[in-house]
Design a protein around this motif. Structure first.
Motif: not given
Length: 440
Positions: A179-188, A293-297, A321-332
């Motif tokens: 039940h816990a993973v039936a509707r889940a998304v990964g954030i890493v 998960t249904a997808g990973t961010v 597969v999803m990604a969050v953009p950040g500052p172009a000057t950041s190594a992360m």
């Protein structure tokens, strides 16, 4: 030993007909199916290995024996092995354990067991887990997440070397695993997260939890921690997949967070309670986050990182597969930016974006960005030109407005009364001037 009610009978199948009748036993495939299994796999190195896989198990096996065998295997053989998965599928856990103990398993499986095959601590591990409120969930149990792990089974059937499904999971927490993973998304993401990264991770997790989604992540500092805290702040559940035993979750600095996760969600591991963290275990663990998960961010990650490893496994499993953009000057930001630019990851900046991608088609669309209208929006193009022709300070004549705006004076004279009625301009003894509304 604590257990979830309504577990399946652990009795082994005696024939293929029992499987066709829906028998939920120890899941040993009959000989005919084992032979078919080898039609899609690479030829075995030795004919003796085929004989080992196809041999009959023998008498009935109890659920207690099956659970003990899986506990033993979880300590003896590191998870993720395709060879072990195939042997388990063909022979079942008890026979697989006995083969490894006797030194009679296929060579590649026997090598994986190495010096551990003589060390039987299964009962002690189960007892320790019971004392700690941890349960061993196996494929024979009702709460086993068959649907979530189906993609791993398919990947294993096609010979994917690093996507073999788990053979058992040590779990702590009040929720049923399926039940816990039936509707889940990964954030890493990165352990060395910036303030921006932790904020966006917690914000997305908060939004996902508020929409009834489970958040799944690792247990590290940085993005993992922010994701769990965001979900918990929303009053939702969260799942931490740990790369060591649940009796000593790592890092120890997150001990209080792990307790909160265990109260509201689940802690999951493929290793017995006292197993320490090791570098390779984090990479093995990542495939499980991707599968459940249904997808990973990915929120902040270097060019080479565990978060990108999780994303690659998610893609291999057919997940979003999803990604969050950040500052172009950041190594992360290098990792997410390369994922978007080169790997085809979806760019997301909010929980609404994530739900639109992983939710039900047509039902979970992200709302369109709203732009606050201004009074000028209702004016036609000529009226806006007239306003642009007035000076920001002071008054001027209609002739000067026409010169400044580059339109005929007749058009200026036609528009000024309407603009005055709308509160954009006013007339005085010096001419026409802008009001506060006209300057906006």
């Amino acid at each position: 030993m604590s257990a979830v009610p309504d577990q399946r009978d652990g009795t082994a199948e005696a024939a293929a007909g029992q499987a066709a009748a829906g028998h939920a036993g120890a899941a040993r495939r009959p000989t005919a199916q084992v032979i078919a299994l080898h039609e899609w796999r690479a030829p075995l190195a030795e004919s003796a290995e085929l004989a080992v896989l196809a041999a009959d198990v023998g008498g009935p096996i109890t659920s207690g024996e099956t659970r003990r065998a899986r506990a033993w295997l979880s300590r003896t053989v590191e998870p993720g092995s395709l060879a072990v998965h195939r042997l388990l599928a063909a022979r079942g856990p008890v026979a697989t354990m006995n083969l490894i103990k006797s030194g009679g398993a296929p060579d590649r499986v026997q090598r994986l067991a190495a010096a551990r095959h003589q060390d039987d601590r299964a009962l002690a591990d189960l007892a320790a887990a019971d004392r700690l409120g941890i349960r061993l969930v196996t494929p024979e149990d009702d709460e086993w997440p068959d649907e979530a792990l189906h993609a791993m089974e398919v990947a294993a059937s096609r010979g994917a070397p690093d996507l073999a499904p788990p053979q058992a999971l040590w779990v702590r927490g009040p929720l049923r695993l399926d039940h816990a993973v039936a509707r889940a998304v990964g954030i890493v993401g990165s352990r060395s997260a910036s303030g921006y990264g932790t904020w966006i991770a917690s914000t997305i997790a908060y939004s996902m939890a508020g929409k009834g989604w489970m958040v799944i992540s690792g247990g590290a500092h940085g993005i993992d921690t922010a994701a769990h805290r965001g979900a918990l702040a929303a009053g939702g559940g969260t799942v931490a997949v740990i790369a060591c035993g649940l009796g000593r979750p790592y890092p120890s600095g997150n001990a209080s967070l792990f307790e909160r996760v265990a109260d509201a969600g689940l802690l999951i591991s493929e290793w017995p309670p006292d197993c320490p963290p090791q570098r390779h275990r984090f990479l093995v663990r990542n495939r499980l986050i991707a599968a459940l998960t249904a997808g990973t961010v990915v929120v902040e990650a270097g060019r080479r990182s565990g978060a990108r490893s999780t994303a690659r496994r998610a893609r291999d499993l057919g997940r979003v597969v999803m990604a969050v953009p950040g500052p172009a000057t950041s190594a992360m930001s290098i990792g997410p930016h390369e994922m978007i630019r080169e790997d085809g990851a979806y760019l997301v900046t909010s929980g609404d974006h994530v739900v639109e991608l992983v939710g039900a088609i047509g039902d979970d669309l992200a709302p369109l960005s709203e732009v606050t209208p201004t009074p000028r929006d209702g004016l036609d193009a000529v009226a806006r030109r007239v306003l642009d022709g007035l000076p920001s300070r002071g008054a001027t004549s209609a002739d000067r407005i026409a010169v400044s705006a580059g339109i005929p004076v007749q058009d200026v004279l036609r528009c000024l009364p309407t603009l005055e009625m709308g509160g954009f301009v006013r007339a005085d003894s010096d001419g026409w001037r802008l009001t506060a509304a006209g300057r906006r």
